[in-house]
Design a protein around this motif. Sequence first.
Motif, PDB file in Angstrom:
ATOM      1  N   LEU A 227      43.568  41.232  40.284  1.00 11.14           N
ATOM      2  CA  LEU A 227      44.399  41.170  39.095  1.00 11.14           C
ATOM      3  C   LEU A 227      45.445  42.280  39.103  1.00 11.14           C
ATOM      4  O   LEU A 227      45.260  43.317  39.747  1.00 11.14           O
ATOM      5  CB  LEU A 227      43.548  41.333  37.832  1.00 11.14           C
ATOM      6  CG  LEU A 227      42.447  40.318  37.560  1.00 11.14           C
ATOM      7  CD1 LEU A 227      41.758  40.673  36.258  1.00 11.14           C
ATOM      8  CD2 LEU A 227      42.998  38.896  37.506  1.00 11.14           C
ATOM      9  N   HIS A 228      46.508  42.063  38.343  1.00  5.45           N
ATOM     10  CA  HIS A 228      47.455  43.143  38.076  1.00  5.45           C
ATOM     11  C   HIS A 228      46.849  44.019  36.987  1.00  5.45           C
ATOM     12  O   HIS A 228      46.588  43.554  35.872  1.00  5.45           O
ATOM     13  CB  HIS A 228      48.794  42.578  37.616  1.00  5.45           C
ATOM     14  CG  HIS A 228      49.832  43.612  37.378  1.00  5.45           C
ATOM     15  ND1 HIS A 228      50.554  44.200  38.400  1.00  5.45           N
ATOM     16  CD2 HIS A 228      50.260  44.203  36.234  1.00  5.45           C
ATOM     17  CE1 HIS A 228      51.389  45.085  37.901  1.00  5.45           C
ATOM     18  NE2 HIS A 228      51.225  45.115  36.588  1.00  5.45           N
ATOM     19  N   ARG A 329      49.586  38.504  43.176  1.00 11.79           N
ATOM     20  CA  ARG A 329      49.238  37.636  42.052  1.00 11.79           C
ATOM     21  C   ARG A 329      50.104  36.371  42.028  1.00 11.79           C
ATOM     22  O   ARG A 329      49.642  35.289  41.651  1.00 11.79           O
ATOM     23  CB  ARG A 329      49.396  38.393  40.731  1.00 11.79           C
ATOM     24  CG  ARG A 329      48.185  39.187  40.332  1.00 11.79           C
ATOM     25  CD  ARG A 329      47.005  38.300  40.011  1.00 11.79           C
ATOM     26  NE  ARG A 329      47.138  37.609  38.748  1.00 11.79           N
ATOM     27  CZ  ARG A 329      46.362  36.596  38.366  1.00 11.79           C
ATOM     28  NH1 ARG A 329      45.413  36.143  39.172  1.00 11.79           N
ATOM     29  NH2 ARG A 329      46.538  36.021  37.190  1.00 11.79           N
ATOM     30  N   GLU A 333      48.118  32.854  42.025  1.00 13.00           N
ATOM     31  CA  GLU A 333      48.204  31.838  40.978  1.00 13.00           C
ATOM     32  C   GLU A 333      48.589  30.478  41.556  1.00 13.00           C
ATOM     33  O   GLU A 333      48.115  29.437  41.089  1.00 13.00           O
ATOM     34  CB  GLU A 333      49.197  32.275  39.906  1.00 13.00           C
ATOM     35  CG  GLU A 333      48.701  33.458  39.084  1.00 13.00           C
ATOM     36  CD  GLU A 333      49.681  33.884  38.010  1.00 13.00           C
ATOM     37  OE1 GLU A 333      50.723  33.200  37.850  1.00 13.00           O
ATOM     38  OE2 GLU A 333      49.417  34.890  37.327  1.00 13.00           O
ATOM     39  N   GLY A 365      41.300  35.288  37.879  1.00  9.37           N
ATOM     40  CA  GLY A 365      41.913  35.754  39.104  1.00  9.37           C
ATOM     41  C   GLY A 365      42.049  34.584  40.053  1.00  9.37           C
ATOM     42  O   GLY A 365      42.477  33.499  39.671  1.00  9.37           O
TER      43      GLY A 365
END
Length: 428
Positions: A227-228, A329, A333, A365
Amino acid sequence: MTYSSSPAFAAEMDAADALASFRAEFHIPPGPDGQPCAYFCGNSLGLLPKAARAAVEQEFADWERLGVEGHFHGTSPWMHYHETLTGATARLVGAKPIEVVVMNNLTVNLHLLLITFYRPTATRYKILMEGGAFPSDQYALESQARLHGLHPDDAIVELVPRPGEHTLRTEDIEAKIAELGDSLATILLGGVNYYTGQAFDMAAITRAGHAVGALVGFDLAHAAGNLHLELHGWDVDFACWCSYKYLNSGPGGTSGVYIHERFAQRPDLLRLAGWWGHDLSDRFQMKKGFRPMAGAAGWQLSNAQIFPMAIHRVSIAMVDRAGGMTALRRKSEQLTGYLEYLIEQLGLPRTRLEIITPADPAQRGCQLSLLVHERGRELFDFLAARGIIADWREPNVIRLAPVPLYNTFEDVRRAGEALRTFTMSNEQ
């Protein structure tokens, strides 16, 4: 994005992938047919970076050539080796350099943090965690409660989803925090729940915890490298994570710690002390009386684990070279969305198979957890026989995690095709 199950679509996406070259920097295990497998188990153990072996060999060479003097005169002197990881670690989790340190292993660090950040009183003693958290978190909190003479059933409050739901709603977490109020001492949640793949709103949870006077921390084992993260900006008090999942630093690899800078100059905070956490200016005078270094480094116990850190330095530098978590990310995604699309194209009723990971990309995630109500283990074995490496969790969940550094759209298409083949064979 408009997805397609065709091989041409996967090939087109892979050809346009800005991160495609990183796959060649990993050893991809072979499948049963001798061809590279489609490896979707990076949420359990990431793959081996090809540069890792040379990095460890360099430390062997310095040990062979210099012996103890490798602490001061090696290629990367061991005395300050952990400091070579600080900048990249801070960038990884959205922290200031003084707020992070790499040391020990995950559960060791979790206990060290809880010694400091779980200080129950007669009235403020509750700990809040998610129900069904990873066993290490459960056991750590149970033992920490007992350490303070408390019974876990009284001290620990577990969050559970609403009836008929698989994941937690942020508003329900906030409501429970408000309900516990000034009885709540510490919140400890996973950044991402290992079983469902749900990513929690750490900023909102931290705000709610601080509003009632609680300290807030996260186990980021499934979030770091996935994750960010903006731990400093979210005002999180403490966190720790492993490096062997999305950070590809080897089985049992070293761990990272974050402690907000508000605690950087707090030598009064109770902690378990060790030599390596003592002020460097007079560490080698070997005096009694512990004086911690400023920041997270003051929680260190022993000198650096050089060989695991050598692997980790290769791996964490790769994140920077890839463009950081923003770039990872973006692809994550897309890959996870593609996998979700292919599963939905099967048209299976929820009574047979359902994705229990949130559909909202902001709440997950790169992992999708499939709850397989019929012949789940058979499906898992079917995938494995076709070189698709997933993860089985009792009683009937298959976890699939397309990792952006080494997974491809073709990998995801292969998984979707195998799921389709299994489904059709069971309908005949």
